[in-house]
Design a protein around this motif. Structure first.
Motif, short mmCIF file in Angstrom:
data_model
loop_
_atom_site.label_atom_id
_atom_site.label_comp_id
_atom_site.label_asym_id
_atom_site.label_seq_id
_atom_site.Cartn_x
_atom_site.Cartn_y
_atom_site.Cartn_z
N ILE A 1 0.83 -1.20 0.00
CA ILE A 1 0.00 0.00 0.00
C ILE A 1 0.87 1.25 0.00
O ILE A 1 0.59 2.22 -0.73
N PHE A 2 1.93 1.24 0.78
CA PHE A 2 2.85 2.38 0.80
C PHE A 2 3.39 2.69 -0.59
O PHE A 2 3.55 3.86 -0.96
N ASP A 3 3.70 1.65 -1.33
CA ASP A 3 4.26 1.84 -2.67
C ASP A 3 3.30 2.60 -3.57
O ASP A 3 3.72 3.37 -4.45
N GLN A 4 2.01 2.42 -3.35
CA GLN A 4 1.02 3.16 -4.14
C GLN A 4 1.04 4.65 -3.81
O GLN A 4 0.50 5.47 -4.56
N HIS A 5 1.66 4.98 -2.69
CA HIS A 5 1.82 6.38 -2.29
C HIS A 5 3.27 6.85 -2.48
O HIS A 5 3.67 7.87 -1.92
N ASP A 6 4.04 6.09 -3.28
CA ASP A 6 5.45 6.42 -3.57
C ASP A 6 6.34 6.39 -2.34
O ASP A 6 7.39 7.05 -2.31
N VAL A 7 5.96 5.63 -1.32
CA VAL A 7 6.77 5.49 -0.11
C VAL A 7 7.37 4.08 -0.12
O VAL A 7 6.64 3.09 -0.08
N ALA A 8 8.69 4.01 -0.21
CA ALA A 8 9.39 2.73 -0.30
C ALA A 8 9.95 2.35 1.06
O ALA A 8 10.84 3.03 1.58
N ALA B 1 -3.35 6.20 5.56
CA ALA B 1 -4.07 5.78 4.35
C ALA B 1 -4.33 4.28 4.36
O ALA B 1 -5.42 3.82 3.99
N ALA B 2 -3.34 3.50 4.78
CA ALA B 2 -3.50 2.05 4.85
C ALA B 2 -4.56 1.67 5.88
O ALA B 2 -5.39 0.78 5.65
N GLN B 3 -4.55 2.35 7.02
CA GLN B 3 -5.54 2.06 8.06
C GLN B 3 -6.95 2.41 7.58
O GLN B 3 -7.90 1.67 7.85
N ARG B 4 -7.08 3.51 6.86
CA ARG B 4 -8.39 3.89 6.34
C ARG B 4 -8.87 2.89 5.30
O ARG B 4 -10.05 2.51 5.27
N LEU B 5 -7.96 2.44 4.45
CA LEU B 5 -8.32 1.51 3.38
C LEU B 5 -8.91 0.22 3.94
O LEU B 5 -9.85 -0.35 3.38
N PHE B 6 -8.38 -0.23 5.06
CA PHE B 6 -8.84 -1.47 5.66
C PHE B 6 -9.87 -1.23 6.79
O PHE B 6 -10.19 -2.17 7.53
N GLY B 7 -10.33 0.01 6.89
CA GLY B 7 -11.36 0.31 7.88
C GLY B 7 -10.90 0.20 9.31
O GLY B 7 -11.71 -0.04 10.21
N LEU B 8 -9.61 0.37 9.53
CA LEU B 8 -9.05 0.24 10.88
C LEU B 8 -9.15 1.53 11.68
O LEU B 8 -9.02 1.53 12.90
N VAL B 9 -9.36 2.65 10.98
CA VAL B 9 -9.60 3.94 11.64
C VAL B 9 -10.70 4.64 10.88
O VAL B 9 -11.09 4.23 9.77
#
Length: 424
Positions: free
Chosen positions: A363-370, A413-421
């Motif tokens: 998921i981070f990679d989709q935000h250009d974070v490696a 963003a990852a937490q929102r995507l999976f409904g964790l927050v």
């Protein structure tokens, strides 16, 4: 060797400038070619600055030939560049002499060289080798192999619940049977700085030699092998902004002189007959075959680059950035930081509740974070921590607080995507 071949270019003093990560970043072409990239995997392998890339290309264009063997001018120039690189490494580490520097393919090969050359010559069944729970596989597996071969024992020094080496427990493990302590200087999973000065003192008091794995330390801290007092020190060029395929084994000259060669072949010999071979003095005795000449040249350029920024400034920058990242991440719900002890630099490992680190990295990679995700070649440490894997963000001289902000935003963003927050 002729006087011409012995000539080496003088090592120019580095040019020191004020440390500015944004200005430093502009010296790395990968960021211009990849706009928006947030590169947080420097602990695995650092990006390369223009001075290293261009310097390597110019060496190949103007000075390349095989070393030590040719009597023509081009070979003499190439030999001079190669041996000047050895001088540069010795200066960078404050070794007593350039003959204490052996070029290898990387830290892994350096450790294996010690295990295969020093180990059988000086160890016997019942002797002990001490490592710690923080170690990379490269500082575990060669010693395991040696123990299985010789009947020696591998002893593991524990870490405390805060992620630091338990010095009292370590000291209690040292006995008259301890022959070698092999330990990381900066842990690759946590960034924890190990008090290696004290480790060396305790080990030497017990009569043991000490090997330090400096892969994560050399790019981030000033390293003085004489002040440390260690017997061996290894690091890899690609982690300190140099080329892949080149690394360094430092060993005290008296130790090197007592070691038999490991690999056989050209350039490590004096004479060869079918009945007997005699060998070169150290370090050439341990450099069989054609070396990575260009890698050594590129490594010297990388060390010049780091010295130009200032190793104290690099340490201060990365330590401050690490503290900032740990604070920012620990403020997020569902995020747990892996303990690193009292001091850490350059690396932050963490978990996010409900997300596997591999999913997180994707998921981070989709935000250009490696970032790096996995066990980081430290499965025994993962077992000690009760984890399968972690997410790991690691910084370099080109990293800044904007990168930390991007890291935090990617977690959210990852937490929102999976409904964790909350999606708000």
């Amino acid at each position: 060797m002729s006087a011409l071949l012995q000539e080496r270019p003088a090592v120019a003093p580095p040019t020191r400038a004020a440390f500015d990560p944004k200005a430093v970043r502009r010296q790395f072409p990968v960021f211009a070619r990849n706009p928006g990239l947030v590169f947080l995997d420097t602990a695995a392998s650092a990006q390369k600055p223009d001075c290293v890339i261009d310097g390597l290309a110019e060496y190949y264009r103007a000075d390349y030939a095989n070393v030590h063997r040719g009597v023509y001018g081009l070979s003499a120039r190439s030999t001079a560049r190669f041996e000047a690189a050895r001088d540069r490494v010795a200066q960078f580490l404050n070794a007593a002499d350039a003959s204490e520097i052996v070029f290898v393919r990387g830290a892994t090969e350096g450790i294996n060289l010690v295990a295969q050359a020093w180990g059988p010559a000086f160890l016997k069944p019942g002797d002990q080798i001490v490592v710690s729970e923080l170690e990379h596989h490269s500082n575990i597996v060669p010693w395991q192999m040696l123990c299985h071969r010789l009947g020696t024992e591998l002893v593991v020094a524990p870490i405390d619940d805060g992620g630091a080496l338990d010095l009292a427990a370590f000291a209690g493990l040292l006995t008259s049977r301890t022959r070698l302590v092999a330990m990381t200087h900066v842990a690759n999973v946590t960034g924890g700085v190990v008090p290696v000065e004290r480790v060396v003192q305790l080990a030497h008091a017990a009569g043991a030699k000490v090997l330090l794995d400096g892969c994560q330390a050399v790019p981030r801290l000033p390293v003085d092998v004489q002040a440390l007092g260690c017997d061996f020190y290894v690091f890899s060029g690609h982690k300190c902004y140099g080329p892949t395929g080149i690394g360094v084994l430092y060993a005290r000259r008296a130790v090197l002189d007592a070691m038999p060669p490991w690999q056989g072949g050209g350039d490590m010999i004096r004479t060869v007959t079918f009945a007997e071979t005699t060998y070169q003095d150290a370090p050439q005795r341990f450099e069989a075959g054609t070396p990575d000449i260009a890698g050594a040249v590129g490594l010297a350029l990388a060390l010049d680059f780091m010295d130009g920024l200032g190793m104290d400034a690099i340490r201060e920058h990365e330590a401050a950035l690490t503290r900032h990242a740990r604070s920012a991440l620990s403020g997020l719900p569902g995020v747990t930081i892996v303990g690193a002890g009292a001091e850490s630099v350059g690396v932050v490992s963490f978990e996010v509740d409900g997300l596997h680190p591999h999913d997180l990295a994707t998921i981070f990679d989709q935000h250009d974070v490696a970032i790096r995700a996995g066990h980081h070649c430290a499965q025994p440490l993962m077992d000690r921590l009760g984890l399968v894997a972690t997410a790991r963000a690691s910084f370099g001289v080109y990293s800044d607080e904007d990168d930390v902000a991007a890291l935090v935003a990617a977690v959210r963003a990852a937490q929102r995507l999976f409904g964790l927050v909350s999606a708000r």
